[in-house]
Design a protein around this motif. Structure first.
Motif, PDB file in Angstrom:
ATOM      1  N   GLY A  90       0.793  -1.231   0.000  1.00  0.00           N
ATOM      2  CA  GLY A  90       0.000   0.000   0.000  1.00  0.00           C
ATOM      3  C   GLY A  90       0.820   1.272   0.000  1.00  0.00           C
ATOM      4  O   GLY A  90       0.326   2.335   0.375  1.00  0.00           O
ATOM      5  N   TYR A  91       2.079   1.204  -0.409  1.00  0.00           N
ATOM      6  CA  TYR A  91       2.917   2.414  -0.442  1.00  0.00           C
ATOM      7  C   TYR A  91       3.149   2.874  -1.877  1.00  0.00           C
ATOM      8  O   TYR A  91       3.268   2.054  -2.789  1.00  0.00           O
ATOM      9  CB  TYR A  91       4.274   2.160   0.226  1.00  0.00           C
ATOM     10  N   ASP A  92       3.238   4.187  -2.052  1.00  0.00           N
ATOM     11  CA  ASP A  92       3.397   4.741  -3.412  1.00  0.00           C
ATOM     12  C   ASP A  92       4.848   4.813  -3.855  1.00  0.00           C
ATOM     13  O   ASP A  92       5.149   4.676  -5.027  1.00  0.00           O
ATOM     14  CB  ASP A  92       2.809   6.163  -3.460  1.00  0.00           C
ATOM     15  N   ASP A  93       5.730   5.117  -2.905  1.00  0.00           N
ATOM     16  CA  ASP A  93       7.132   5.349  -3.294  1.00  0.00           C
ATOM     17  C   ASP A  93       8.059   4.513  -2.430  1.00  0.00           C
ATOM     18  O   ASP A  93       7.755   4.233  -1.268  1.00  0.00           O
ATOM     19  CB  ASP A  93       7.522   6.824  -3.058  1.00  0.00           C
ATOM     20  N   PHE A  94       9.219   4.247  -3.025  1.00  0.00           N
ATOM     21  CA  PHE A  94      10.249   3.587  -2.237  1.00  0.00           C
ATOM     22  C   PHE A  94      10.921   4.604  -1.341  1.00  0.00           C
ATOM     23  O   PHE A  94      10.980   5.786  -1.670  1.00  0.00           O
ATOM     24  CB  PHE A  94      11.290   2.943  -3.146  1.00  0.00           C
ATOM     25  N   ARG A  95      11.423   4.108  -0.239  1.00  0.00           N
ATOM     26  CA  ARG A  95      12.219   4.984   0.620  1.00  0.00           C
ATOM     27  C   ARG A  95      13.673   4.908   0.171  1.00  0.00           C
ATOM     28  O   ARG A  95      14.044   4.017  -0.591  1.00  0.00           O
ATOM     29  CB  ARG A  95      12.105   4.515   2.069  1.00  0.00           C
ATOM     30  N   GLY A 138       9.074   4.659  17.462  1.00  0.00           N
ATOM     31  CA  GLY A 138       8.806   5.187  16.115  1.00  0.00           C
ATOM     32  C   GLY A 138       9.257   4.337  14.944  1.00  0.00           C
ATOM     33  O   GLY A 138       9.675   4.874  13.931  1.00  0.00           O
ATOM     34  N   ARG A 139       9.145   3.031  15.048  1.00  0.00           N
ATOM     35  CA  ARG A 139       9.537   2.192  13.912  1.00  0.00           C
ATOM     36  C   ARG A 139       8.635   2.425  12.710  1.00  0.00           C
ATOM     37  O   ARG A 139       8.988   2.104  11.588  1.00  0.00           O
ATOM     38  CB  ARG A 139       9.463   0.718  14.297  1.00  0.00           C
ATOM     39  N   ASP A 140       7.435   2.950  12.971  1.00  0.00           N
ATOM     40  CA  ASP A 140       6.504   3.186  11.861  1.00  0.00           C
ATOM     41  C   ASP A 140       6.801   4.493  11.125  1.00  0.00           C
ATOM     42  O   ASP A 140       6.124   4.846  10.172  1.00  0.00           O
ATOM     43  CB  ASP A 140       5.056   3.209  12.381  1.00  0.00           C
ATOM     44  N   GLY A 197      17.224   4.115  -0.571  1.00  0.00           N
ATOM     45  CA  GLY A 197      17.992   2.868  -0.548  1.00  0.00           C
ATOM     46  C   GLY A 197      17.223   1.638  -1.017  1.00  0.00           C
ATOM     47  O   GLY A 197      17.802   0.699  -1.542  1.00  0.00           O
ATOM     48  N   GLN A 198      15.916   1.645  -0.830  1.00  0.00           N
ATOM     49  CA  GLN A 198      15.152   0.418  -1.095  1.00  0.00           C
ATOM     50  C   GLN A 198      15.241  -0.024  -2.556  1.00  0.00           C
ATOM     51  O   GLN A 198      15.514  -1.186  -2.856  1.00  0.00           O
ATOM     52  CB  GLN A 198      13.677   0.609  -0.719  1.00  0.00           C
ATOM     53  N   GLU A 199      15.001   0.936  -3.460  1.00  0.00           N
ATOM     54  CA  GLU A 199      14.915   0.561  -4.870  1.00  0.00           C
ATOM     55  C   GLU A 199      16.257   0.014  -5.368  1.00  0.00           C
ATOM     56  O   GLU A 199      16.297  -0.993  -6.089  1.00  0.00           O
ATOM     57  CB  GLU A 199      14.486   1.771  -5.701  1.00  0.00           C
ATOM     58  N   PRO A 240      18.992   2.082   8.975  1.00  0.00           N
ATOM     59  CA  PRO A 240      18.553   2.151  10.370  1.00  0.00           C
ATOM     60  C   PRO A 240      17.216   1.447  10.600  1.00  0.00           C
ATOM     61  O   PRO A 240      16.461   1.206   9.658  1.00  0.00           O
ATOM     62  CB  PRO A 240      18.422   3.653  10.630  1.00  0.00           C
ATOM     63  N   THR A 241      16.953   1.176  11.858  1.00  0.00           N
ATOM     64  CA  THR A 241      15.676   0.587  12.260  1.00  0.00           C
ATOM     65  C   THR A 241      14.537   1.428  11.701  1.00  0.00           C
ATOM     66  O   THR A 241      14.598   2.655  11.754  1.00  0.00           O
ATOM     67  CB  THR A 241      15.586   0.592  13.805  1.00  0.00           C
ATOM     68  N   GLY A 242      13.539   0.772  11.176  1.00  0.00           N
ATOM     69  CA  GLY A 242      12.376   1.497  10.671  1.00  0.00           C
ATOM     70  C   GLY A 242      12.549   2.005   9.253  1.00  0.00           C
ATOM     71  O   GLY A 242      11.629   2.588   8.681  1.00  0.00           O
ATOM     72  N   ALA A 243      13.731   1.766   8.649  1.00  0.00           N
ATOM     73  CA  ALA A 243      13.977   2.289   7.297  1.00  0.00           C
ATOM     74  C   ALA A 243      13.235   1.470   6.248  1.00  0.00           C
ATOM     75  O   ALA A 243      13.006   1.933   5.137  1.00  0.00           O
ATOM     76  CB  ALA A 243      15.470   2.271   6.990  1.00  0.00           C
ATOM     77  N   GLY A 244      12.862   0.242   6.620  1.00  0.00           N
ATOM     78  CA  GLY A 244      12.135  -0.599   5.670  1.00  0.00           C
ATOM     79  C   GLY A 244      13.024  -1.636   4.997  1.00  0.00           C
ATOM     80  O   GLY A 244      12.970  -1.821   3.779  1.00  0.00           O
ATOM     81  N   LYS A 245      13.811  -2.331   5.804  1.00  0.00           N
ATOM     82  CA  LYS A 245      14.710  -3.350   5.234  1.00  0.00           C
ATOM     83  C   LYS A 245      13.925  -4.560   4.713  1.00  0.00           C
ATOM     84  O   LYS A 245      14.271  -5.119   3.682  1.00  0.00           O
ATOM     85  CB  LYS A 245      15.725  -3.807   6.301  1.00  0.00           C
ATOM     86  N   SER A 246      12.861  -4.934   5.428  1.00  0.00           N
ATOM     87  CA  SER A 246      12.155  -6.172   5.065  1.00  0.00           C
ATOM     88  C   SER A 246      11.682  -6.141   3.616  1.00  0.00           C
ATOM     89  O   SER A 246      11.819  -7.112   2.886  1.00  0.00           O
ATOM     90  CB  SER A 246      10.947  -6.396   5.968  1.00  0.00           C
ATOM     91  N   ILE A 247      11.135  -4.993   3.231  1.00  0.00           N
ATOM     92  CA  ILE A 247      10.604  -4.880   1.868  1.00  0.00           C
ATOM     93  C   ILE A 247      11.703  -5.104   0.827  1.00  0.00           C
ATOM     94  O   ILE A 247      11.459  -5.635  -0.251  1.00  0.00           O
ATOM     95  CB  ILE A 247       9.918  -3.496   1.718  1.00  0.00           C
TER      96      ILE A 247
HETATM   97  P1  ADP Z   1      13.379  -2.252   9.476  1.00  0.00           P
HETATM   98  O1  ADP Z   1      13.403  -3.754   9.286  1.00  0.00           O
HETATM   99  O2  ADP Z   1      14.366  -1.558   8.606  1.00  0.00           O
HETATM  100  O3  ADP Z   1      13.472  -1.840  10.901  1.00  0.00           O
HETATM  101  P2  ADP Z   1      10.698  -2.481   8.571  1.00  0.00           P
HETATM  102  O4  ADP Z   1      10.970  -3.313   7.383  1.00  0.00           O
HETATM  103  O5  ADP Z   1      10.106  -3.141   9.783  1.00  0.00           O
HETATM  104  O6  ADP Z   1      11.995  -1.699   8.985  1.00  0.00           O
HETATM  105  O7  ADP Z   1       9.797  -1.249   8.127  1.00  0.00           O
HETATM  106  C1  ADP Z   1       9.422  -0.252   9.038  1.00  0.00           C
HETATM  107  C2  ADP Z   1       8.083   0.353   8.664  1.00  0.00           C
HETATM  108  O8  ADP Z   1       8.218   1.119   7.458  1.00  0.00           O
HETATM  109  C3  ADP Z   1       7.015  -0.704   8.376  1.00  0.00           C
HETATM  110  O9  ADP Z   1       5.809  -0.244   8.956  1.00  0.00           O
HETATM  111  C4  ADP Z   1       6.949  -0.717   6.872  1.00  0.00           C
HETATM  112  O10 ADP Z   1       5.682  -1.142   6.406  1.00  0.00           O
HETATM  113  C5  ADP Z   1       7.217   0.752   6.523  1.00  0.00           C
HETATM  114  N1  ADP Z   1       7.752   0.938   5.171  1.00  0.00           N
HETATM  115  C6  ADP Z   1       8.679   0.200   4.530  1.00  0.00           C
HETATM  116  N2  ADP Z   1       8.889   0.671   3.290  1.00  0.00           N
HETATM  117  C7  ADP Z   1       8.080   1.746   3.122  1.00  0.00           C
HETATM  118  C8  ADP Z   1       7.835   2.666   2.041  1.00  0.00           C
HETATM  119  N3  ADP Z   1       8.463   2.562   0.900  1.00  0.00           N
HETATM  120  N4  ADP Z   1       6.929   3.641   2.254  1.00  0.00           N
HETATM  121  C9  ADP Z   1       6.287   3.762   3.435  1.00  0.00           C
HETATM  122  N5  ADP Z   1       6.465   2.927   4.476  1.00  0.00           N
HETATM  123  C10 ADP Z   1       7.352   1.926   4.335  1.00  0.00           C
END
Ligand code: ADP
Length: 616
Positions: A16-21, A323-325, A23-25, A42-49
């Motif tokens: 449900g996200y429009d853009d990559f953060r 603030g991981r979100d 580093g992700q792409e 860093p934590t919360g940066a979105g590594k899982s995706i």
């Molecule tokens: P990390 O493993 O780096 O700590 P997560 O993968 O748990 O981070 O992601 C942290 C939060 O950021 C999650 O709620 C995730 O859904 C959200 N997130 C990841 N990528 C994006 C994105 N491109 N746009 C908005 N939110 C994102």
């Protein structure tokens, strides 16, 4: 319309996200091109995706090595809620359950399989994997590979051997939030990455507000803070079990919805208390640092440290659970010079049974250097964010304008004369009393204790009566940090003379004092009071739905998604899909309930305001 097989379309459809953060792409593209990579984000940066999207696009399966069972369970829950088929294998599963997972994996049901590193010690698992089409091996928390890191896990060392034994070499990707240069090199070497692309987006967590408060009234500070941040999830970290219990009791007395966590509780109590916090049944958890590893709860709005931790690494990891979100969150460290004493004591009594004899001195030396930096962080009057980033080796960026120190104005005062009187007073106490008696004596306080111990007859009595208590405390803390005074480690810690020659060399002896507070910490992005009411309503709805499904609320939707919902007020499914964090599956599942709640709320508030049009 983008091709649904492109990463960006998958991002939208499933997450449900429009853009990559940042580093992700680039990480995703590297992996899709078949290259190894190491991502330090860093934590919360979105590594899982970064590894989940390629995993969905690859032909074969991706094996994710993850150090903690709770983490992998959480990830699989989150993936399933976005309708992505994923599974895990860990020691909690019976042989029969494992056989079932294997069968489903072989039948191509899953794209992602999480395993604990210890699984790699199992010969049967190796054999089984040799029969699979494995496209990628992902190593989460890759710093666990390095003995230089804090969380070394010997089983991680088997990963490269495991990869080598596979019939076809998969892509190998590593992810971590913390890697100094030494740890980074260790990961590359031990994972045997081939020409890896290294992506490092830096350490900064821009949504976190840092502050240090030098106070002795810590308990009151915490109670007041929580009362001002009602309905928000927060973690209070304490250095000892005793402190955890003390603060927990104070919170319960103040009618705060809190629970606690420390190693002295039974396993079942710990699990229950942890779940109460994760599932939003309790707002606050008071805990030792045993709490948090593997906790993915994304809606923690503040972390308060009742005691100073032993290192910036520890602090950053613990504070980073806020603030991981990506929503605004606050990290407050309550500092008193007593913390230095406690930490020195804890370090001196550290268990070295796992450290080889010849390494003990080196580890002790490093421990004390780390503690020194931690103390410096508590004492500095410069930008706190800058201090942390510089500590981790990033270039100086200057003031962040978003930390307690950047929000304060300081004045520099030469306190050499006052420092001399402090030394005189400590000499007169013959090293028998602590910081409070010294301050009271210098300020000429009338107290029975000072009369009893004869301090009213000291030459230093009342000599600094015009100084505020706060200023004297700041001065004495700085003198302790500079080694002019020593604070003992005994139960009733006292002040003794340190190397006072240093004062003679100091010309002048400058101490920074807080003059005024300029700005308040930013609050989250909800526009006004009316919106806060809607936010609360949606939060309650989220809690109900999460309860019905036995899921942590933040997996249903993150706080950030709720904030976006409040700001966008969607009234149709199409509008709902526009909210950041609402993918296809979640829109279908939750759309009607949330839209219904928003429409009803708008109708009521329009009525109340006597408006004809919907004003949401
Ligand atoms: P990390 O493993 O780096 O700590 P997560 O993968 O748990 O981070 O992601 C942290 C939060 O950021 C999650 O709620 C995730 O859904 C959200 N997130 C990841 N990528 C994006 C994105 N491109 N746009 C908005 N939110 C994102």
């Amino acid at each position: 319309m983008n091709n649904i097989n492109e990463p960006i379309s998958i991002l939208k459809k499933y997450y449900g996200y429009d853009d990559f953060r940042e580093g992700q792409e680039s990480v995703i593209n590297t992996i899709l091109e078949g290259n190894d990579c190491l991502a330090i984000m860093p934590t919360g940066a979105g590594k899982s995706i970064c590894y989940q999207i390629p995993a969905l696009m690859f032909d074969g399966i991706t094996i994710v090595i993850s150090p903690l069972i709770s983490l992998m369970q959480d990830q699989v829950k989150a993936l399933k809620s976005a309708q992505i088929e994923a599974c895990y294998i860990n020691s909690y599963l019976t042989d029969l359950e494992i056989a079932k997972v294997f069968a489903d994996v072989s039948a191509g049901k899953y794209k992602i399989m999480y395993v604990s590193p210890e699984r790699l010690d199992n010969v049967k698992f190796w054999e089984y994997c040799r029969s699979l089409n494995i496209s990628m091996v992902t190593v989460d928390e890759a710093h666990c590979l390095s003995q230089w890191g804090q969380d070394f896990r010997p089983s991680y060392l088997r990963i490269s051997e495991f990869v080598k034994r596979l019939p076809k070499r998969p892509v190998v990707s590593g992810f971590t939030a913390t890697a100094t240069a030494a740890v980074k090199n260790d990961i590359i070497k031990r994972l045997e990455l081939i020409n890896p692309q290294i992506t490092s987006t830096g350490y900064d967590r821009t949504n976190l507000y840092y502050r240090v408060e030098a106070t002795t009234k810590k308990e009151k500070y915490i109670v007041d803070y929580i009362l001002q941040h009602q309905n928000q999830a927060g973690i209070i970290y304490c250095a000892t079990r005793k402190n955890v219990e003390k603060i927990y009791e104070a919170l319960i007395k103040a009618d705060i919805n809190a629970t606690m966590y420390h190693a002295g509780l039974s396993n079942s109590n710990r699990k229950k208390n942890q779940d109460d916090f994760i599932y939003d049944r309790k707002d606050i958890i008071v805990a030792t640092n045993a709490f948090g590893m593997g906790i993915d709860k994304s809606n923690v709005r503040f972390v308060i440290h009742y005691n100073m931790p032993q290192s910036i690494e520890n602090y950053y990891q613990e504070a980073g659970r806020a603030g991981r979100d990506g929503e605004e969150a606050e990290c407050t460290l309550l500092f008193s010079s007593q913390d230095i004493v406690i930490n020195k004591f804890l370090l001196e009594n550290k268990d070295f049974s796992n450290v080889s004899h010849e390494d003990v001195e080196l580890v002790k030396h490093n421990d004390s250097l780390r503690l020194k930096s931690m103390i410096e962080y508590c004492q500095t009057t410069s930008c706190l964010r800058d201090y942390i980033l510089t500590y981790f080796g990033e270039n100086k960026k200057g003031d962040c304008n978003k930390c307690g120190n950047c929000s304060r104005e300081y004045k520099v005062a030469d306190m050499k004369e006052q420092a001399k009187w402090v030394i005189n007073c400590v000499a007169e106490t013959k090293g028998s009393y602590g910081i409070n008696v010294v301050i009271k004596t210098l300020r000429g306080a009338r107290s029975s204790k000072l009369i009893d111990i004869g301090a009213v007859n000291y030459k230093s009595y009342g000599r600094l009566k015009d100084e505020t208590e706060v200023n004297l405390r700041t001065l004495i803390n700085q003198m302790i940090c500079d080694g002019l005074l020593v604070q003992t480690d005994s139960k009733y810690s006292v002040l003794r003379m340190g190397n006072i020659d240093r004062l003679k060399q100091a010309e002048p002896y400058n101490v920074k004092q807080c003059k005024s507070v300029k700005k308040k910490a930013p609050s989250n992005n909800i526009k006004d009071k009316k919106d806060e009411t809607l936010f609360e309503l949606l939060r309650k709805l989220r809690l109900r739905l999460a309860k019905e499904e036995g899921m942590p609320p933040y997996i249903v939707f993150s706080d950030k998604t709720l904030v976006d919902m409040v700001n966008k007020c969607p009234k149709t499914i199409d509008e709902f899909l526009d909210v950041s964090g609402v993918g296809q599956a979640k829109a279908e599942k939750y759309g009607d309930e949330f839209i219904g709640a928003i429409v009803e709320y708008s109708r009521n508030s329009s009525k109340n305001m006597n408006l004809h049009e919907n004003d949401c």
